[in-house]
Design an enzyme around this catalytic site. Structure first.
Site, PDB file in Angstrom:
ATOM      1  N   TYR A 333     -16.969 -83.753 -63.875  1.00 11.63           N
ATOM      2  CA  TYR A 333     -15.548 -83.930 -64.239  1.00 11.63           C
ATOM      3  C   TYR A 333     -15.188 -85.390 -64.502  1.00 11.63           C
ATOM      4  O   TYR A 333     -14.017 -85.719 -64.602  1.00 11.63           O
ATOM      5  CB  TYR A 333     -14.620 -83.474 -63.112  1.00 11.63           C
ATOM      6  CG  TYR A 333     -14.987 -82.190 -62.410  1.00 11.63           C
ATOM      7  CD1 TYR A 333     -14.858 -80.962 -63.054  1.00 11.63           C
ATOM      8  CD2 TYR A 333     -15.440 -82.204 -61.095  1.00 11.63           C
ATOM      9  CE1 TYR A 333     -15.173 -79.789 -62.401  1.00 11.63           C
ATOM     10  CE2 TYR A 333     -15.756 -81.024 -60.434  1.00 11.63           C
ATOM     11  CZ  TYR A 333     -15.627 -79.826 -61.097  1.00 11.63           C
ATOM     12  OH  TYR A 333     -15.938 -78.671 -60.442  1.00 11.63           O
ATOM     13  N   CYS A 359     -33.123 -87.786 -63.873  1.00  9.05           N
ATOM     14  CA  CYS A 359     -33.392 -88.099 -65.280  1.00  9.05           C
ATOM     15  C   CYS A 359     -32.324 -87.559 -66.207  1.00  9.05           C
ATOM     16  O   CYS A 359     -32.562 -86.627 -66.987  1.00  9.05           O
ATOM     17  CB  CYS A 359     -34.757 -87.532 -65.660  1.00  9.05           C
ATOM     18  SG  CYS A 359     -36.005 -88.127 -64.544  1.00  9.05           S
TER      19      CYS A 359
HETATM   20  N1  LLP Z   1      -8.151 -70.225 -53.956  1.00  8.41           N
HETATM   21  C1  LLP Z   1      -8.786 -69.924 -55.108  1.00  8.41           C
HETATM   22  C2  LLP Z   1      -8.624 -68.575 -55.671  1.00  8.41           C
HETATM   23  C3  LLP Z   1      -9.580 -70.892 -55.749  1.00  8.41           C
HETATM   24  O1  LLP Z   1     -10.184 -70.590 -56.890  1.00  8.41           O
HETATM   25  C4  LLP Z   1      -9.701 -72.179 -55.176  1.00  8.41           C
HETATM   26  C5  LLP Z   1     -10.543 -73.209 -55.808  1.00  8.41           C
HETATM   27  C6  LLP Z   1      -9.030 -72.444 -53.969  1.00  8.41           C
HETATM   28  C7  LLP Z   1      -8.256 -71.457 -53.393  1.00  8.41           C
HETATM   29  C8  LLP Z   1      -9.108 -73.771 -53.288  1.00  8.41           C
HETATM   30  O2  LLP Z   1      -8.597 -74.787 -54.082  1.00  8.41           O
HETATM   31  P1  LLP Z   1      -8.453 -76.278 -53.493  1.00  8.41           P
HETATM   32  O3  LLP Z   1      -7.390 -76.228 -52.420  1.00  8.41           O
HETATM   33  O4  LLP Z   1      -9.747 -76.674 -52.942  1.00  8.41           O
HETATM   34  O5  LLP Z   1      -8.046 -77.086 -54.660  1.00  8.41           O
HETATM   35  N2  LLP Z   1     -15.310 -77.979 -57.927  1.00  8.41           N
HETATM   36  C9  LLP Z   1     -13.997 -78.466 -58.261  1.00  8.41           C
HETATM   37  C10 LLP Z   1     -12.914 -77.640 -57.632  1.00  8.41           C
HETATM   38  C11 LLP Z   1     -12.993 -76.159 -57.976  1.00  8.41           C
HETATM   39  C12 LLP Z   1     -11.916 -75.343 -57.331  1.00  8.41           C
HETATM   40  C13 LLP Z   1     -12.154 -73.893 -57.505  1.00  8.41           C
HETATM   41  N3  LLP Z   1     -11.200 -73.032 -56.895  1.00  8.41           N
HETATM   42  C14 LLP Z   1     -13.919 -79.938 -57.878  1.00  8.41           C
HETATM   43  O6  LLP Z   1     -14.896 -80.483 -57.386  1.00  8.41           O
HETATM   44  O7  LLP Z   1     -12.897 -80.587 -58.121  1.00  8.41           O
END
Ligand code: LLP
Length: 432
Positions: A333, A359
């Site tokens: 990202y 790599c």
């Molecule tokens: N509930 C649902 C249905 C979700 O899809 C997600 C995150 C959450 C809760 C929790 O969201 P949070 O509070 O953590 O923002 N890999 C990405 C973030 C992907 C989030 C996916 N869904 C990153 O590193 O920024």
């Protein structure tokens, strides 16, 4: 022109004292020496404080619980992290059979589990029904029918909620924005009522809730209120049709500060949402919150060692022993993480791109950072507690790092470093 310095995020579990960084009461340098690098380090104090900030708003002035926190374990699913949250009273938000197995492994109450995800398999649905989870969040009409079918085979009932796509712009990175009509998530707003009517007629389905999650790393409350209003409009219409909703799941997504961001305070944010629910006359509904990042993001750092300093034609590179394999967020990202020397040193500083040994030119952890470092020095990559270890890979046959939880002046290994031989232990040569 000198670039404006980006401030460090505010951290409660990690502090700099006299030029030395600590996790709670333990110098990070001591942890690196004892457990090696790359190394994930979490602070129990930081995750406890974040949970309690949510929980304060979940109980009203009369002491009545009006919402419950279900930690989105995709952000950090280490069993010790989950167990800490369970002991604080959290439920969990799951998105796979694997995450369900983790929740059951720590003895989470099945009634504290909500099962989300856009592509659940029949097996995963069966696992969730057999475990008696609180609710399965449904993302399509096809999935609704699959759940009904699986429940029929198991001769049980399936408690469900529909995930609404409210078509609201969460103003975050496009890869983590989920509430726009062009996203794969949820049921299109104009199809929701029709889908609830259909659900109400299915033999094995119990409609229990409604849910919505508009994205992640959201730093303003406005899009949440827009989405909430749209969801509550639907609840009113459903009530008029005699379809009863018992809980309202507002998803997760509240952002954290990685440096420059200034997200709302957790308690204020939660109060604002819950007050809006009450003002609109829905205070009787149970509210589910699914935060991930805001509970763990700033409760973890990734420690890494400088392998080489490599002056280049256009750039200087600081090559470290962590890579996109340990922390994928910058590569995926272009995410910003603050990076600090674990021990301040009186050496000349230079501007470096901090890169890993993998790599790929996309294998970087920080760009154009002013650092006073030498080879063998340690760096801490901050705000790495969420979507850090869980997104790690074994690319380049790199073993995953160890994870440590610090609690006061104790450090616990909560995941041992992977052993290289284990990485190919299940592979087989052809017979000839
Ligand atoms: N509930 C649902 C249905 C979700 O899809 C997600 C995150 C959450 C809760 C929790 O969201 P949070 O509070 O953590 O923002 N890999 C990405 C973030 C992907 C989030 C996916 N869904 C990153 O590193 O920024």
């Amino acid at each position: 022109m000198t670039k404006k310095a980006i401030p460090l995020p505010k951290l409660s579990g990690f502090t700099e004292r006299n030029g030395h960084w600590y996790a709670e009461e333990i110098p990070l340098a001591d942890l690196a020496k004892e457990f090696g690098t790359p190394l994930y380090v979490y602070s129990r104090k930081a995750l406890t404080e974040a949970y309690e900030a949510y929980d304060r708003a979940c109980v009203d002035v009369h002491g009545k619980r009006r919402a419950r926190v279900h930690f989105a374990m995709k952000a950090n699913s280490n069993l010790a992290v989950l167990d800490c949250f369970k002991k604080l009273g959290a439920g969990f938000d799951l998105v796979s059979g694997g995450e369900l197995a983790r929740a059951l492994e720590i003895g989470a109450d099945p009634k504290s589990l909500v099962f989300a995800g856009v592509g659940k398999s029949a097996d995963e649905i069966a696992q969730a029904l057999k475990a008696h989870v609180k609710c399965i969040n449904v993302e399509s009409i096809a999935e609704l029918h699959k759940i009904n079918r699986v429940a029929k085979e198991l001769q049980c009932r399936a408690p469900i909620s529909l995930r609404i796509n409210p078509d609201v712009d969460a103003q975050t990175h496009p890869y983590i924005s989920t509430g726009l009509k062009g996203n794969k998530f949820g049921i299109a707003y104009h199809e929701v009522l029709k889908t609830y009517r259909e659900a109400a007629l299915l033999s094995q389905i119990d409609v229990v809730g409604i849910d919505c999650h508009i994205g992640s790393q959201i730093t303003t409350t406005a899009p949440y209120l827009d989405a909430l209003d749209k969801v509550l409009d639907l609840v009113s219409q459903l009530q008029r049709e005699g379809i009863e909703i018992h809980h309202l799941d507002l998803g997760g997504g509240l952002g954290i500060s990685y440096g420059e961001e200034n997200p709302p305070d957790i308690t204020d944010f939660t109060n604002t949402l819950l007050n809006r629910v009450a003002e609109r006359g829905f205070g009787h509904l149970d509210v589910v919150l699914e935060p991930g990042r805001s509970l763990v993001g700033n409760a973890g750092v990734l420690l890494t060692k400088v392998e080489y300093l490599k002056p280049g034609a256009e750039k200087n590179f600081c090559i470290v022993d962590a890579a996109m394999t340990e922390l994928m967020r910058p590569a995926l990202y272009e995410a910003y993480h603050s990076i600090v020397p674990v021990q301040r040193k009186a050496v000349k500083s230079s501007t470096y791109d901090i890169v890993g040994p993998v790599c790929e030119s996309g294998d970087w952890l920080g760009k154009d950072r002013e650092l006073a470092v030498e080879e063998e020095d340690l760096l801490a990559i901050l705000s790495a507690g969420a979507y850090g270890f869980v997104m790690a890979s074994n690319y380049n046959t790199r073993p995953k790092p160890a994870e440590i939880m610090v609690d006061g002046n104790h450090a616990y290994v909560i995941r041992a470093r992977e052993n290289i031989n284990d990485l190919f232990a299940t592979e087989q040569l052809l017979p000839k």
